[in-house]
Design an enzyme around this catalytic site. Sequence first.
Site, PDB file in Angstrom:
ATOM      1  CB  CYS A  70     -10.937  -2.489   0.333  1.00 47.27           C
ATOM      2  SG  CYS A  70     -10.372  -1.696  -1.296  1.00 47.27           S
ATOM      3  CB  CYS A 127      -8.848  -4.348  -3.908  1.00 50.02           C
ATOM      4  SG  CYS A 127      -7.752  -2.954  -3.484  1.00 50.02           S
ATOM      5  CB  CYS A 187      -5.195  -1.394  -1.619  1.00 48.55           C
ATOM      6  SG  CYS A 187      -6.756  -0.692  -0.676  1.00 48.55           S
ATOM      7  CG  ASN A 231      -0.506  -0.291   2.533  1.00 51.69           C
ATOM      8  OD1 ASN A 231       0.519  -0.976   2.768  1.00 51.69           O
ATOM      9  ND2 ASN A 231      -1.068   0.200   3.442  1.00 51.69           N
ATOM     10  CB  ILE A 232       1.736   3.673  -2.412  1.00 50.63           C
ATOM     11  CG1 ILE A 232       2.633   2.482  -2.571  1.00 50.63           C
ATOM     12  CG2 ILE A 232       2.514   5.124  -2.505  1.00 50.63           C
ATOM     13  CD1 ILE A 232       3.145   2.471  -4.139  1.00 50.63           C
ATOM     14  CD  GLU A 233      -1.359   4.718   4.647  1.00 53.11           C
ATOM     15  OE1 GLU A 233      -0.804   5.461   5.075  1.00 53.11           O
ATOM     16  OE2 GLU A 233      -2.274   3.718   4.879  1.00 53.11           O
ATOM     17  CD  GLU A 258      -5.363  -5.949  -1.418  1.00 52.95           C
ATOM     18  OE1 GLU A 258      -4.753  -4.778  -1.216  1.00 52.95           O
ATOM     19  OE2 GLU A 258      -6.129  -6.375  -0.654  1.00 52.95           O
TER      20      GLU A 258
END
Length: 131
Positions: A86, A89, A53, A42-44, A55
Amino acid sequence: MTKEELCRAAWAMLDRAYAPYSHFRVGAALECRDGTVFTGCNIENAAYSPSICAERVAVSKAVSEGHRDFARIAIAADTDRFTSPCGVCRQVLWEFAPDLEVLLYNRRGKIQELTLRQLLPYSFDSTALEE
Ligand code: THU
């Protein structure tokens, strides 16, 4: 690749996760039918909504490299609970692989095996656009 190897590949991606806001790191490993594996984390983002996310990072890497034929995905998080993908995804995975096998991997090294069909009943896809 064995289920355990795919799950460990997802687990290894926790180190790459960029999650300074939620502190919830997720790793994914997406296996194609030809055996190729694409990983993701994940990359926020400070603006929150651009966050992505693990995925979908894996799917984006795969599709942009010419791979769409997915067999399995492993999803790992450093929690006792299993981390389930989620809704966004699930929908993105469904686009390419309704028959996908989903392996959830927790910090205890346990695996929960599911299918995308179980996770996304009454799904929406391109067939709905044909009427
Ligand atoms: N997240 C994932 O990367 N995959 C999941 O299956 C669940 C949630 C991420 C999104 C966000 O960066 C953080 O976990 C907390 O929701």
